[in-house]
Design an enzyme around this catalytic site. Sequence first.
Site: not given
Length: 259
Positions: A159, A142, A155
């Site tokens: 990532k 991402s 998150y």
Amino acid sequence: MTRLAGKVGLITAAASGMGRAGALRFAAEGAAVGVVDIDAAGVASLVAEIEAAGGRALALPGDLTDADFSRSIVADTAAAFGGLDYVWMHAGHPGPSRVEDMDEAVLELALHLNLRTIMHSTAAALPLMRERGGGSLVFTASTAGIYGSPHSPAYSMMKFGVVGWCRSLAKRVAPDQIRANVICPGGVDTPMLRAFVARPDTPQANGDKEEMVAARGGKTPLGRNARPEEISNAALFLVSDEASFISGAVLPVDGAMTA
Ligand SMILES: NC(=O)c1ccc[n+]([C@@H]2O[C@H](COP(=O)([O-])OP(=O)(O)OC[C@H]3O[C@@H](n4cnc5c(N)ncnc54)[C@H](O)[C@@H]3O)[C@@H](O)[C@H]2O)c1
């Protein structure tokens, strides 16, 4: 259309969004596609759609939090189609947004779907790709794997981990002619984007999700969120022989968001 003629592999999180778009396109370009998702009905209808169009696909419904399943999807695809050339490890999870009072169950789920599953699937893929004389691993991180995300720090951490795994592998398995690349999407118009725009500890948490999705797109230099196929087109290129000297790349597909 034969950019992936004769190639065999699989896509995870393939029943929706970018994964689904990729499965349809890869098959149309001549690849055999193992279609992996926990949504068994979605997997079945996607395989039927690919086969109706004359393509080759294998339904692999199941839960990627299960380490054995993350390995068996690779072996089953290779057994069904006689080898393995590519794996697009696309599954992921937004994880908890909070830092204080973090939801441990959500954290655990996100660790499985962002990190553990790709470690198990990679491990299963390497010997099969060596047998084949090479292969292409594609990961989905991402833009949150490139720069920090104040609303999704867990998150973002995971990532960054996907990026680190990919770049390390690219060096490690290069002697086997196995390439590893990671795609970093910005906002993509899928169900998961609705989770990101309305994080529970943000001021806009209870706002209209569709308005927030549009507003997020408006902040992107290109002026909109991506369509799923704009991400799967990047995966198609990385899997194809057109990318034969590209390995260890961290490719933003984000409308200039991280430029
Ligand atoms: N949508 C975005 O804006 C965006 C941006 C950057 C990165 N990403 C990344 O893209 C990837 C997928 O996102 P998307 O937007 O295509 O998602 P999506 O919401 O369209 O689809 C997610 C899919 O994952 C499947 N899934 C959920 N739990 C599973 C499990 N335990 N086992 C197997 N399958 C499971 C769902 O059934 C669904 O089909 C993730 O890695 C995500 O982090 C998304």
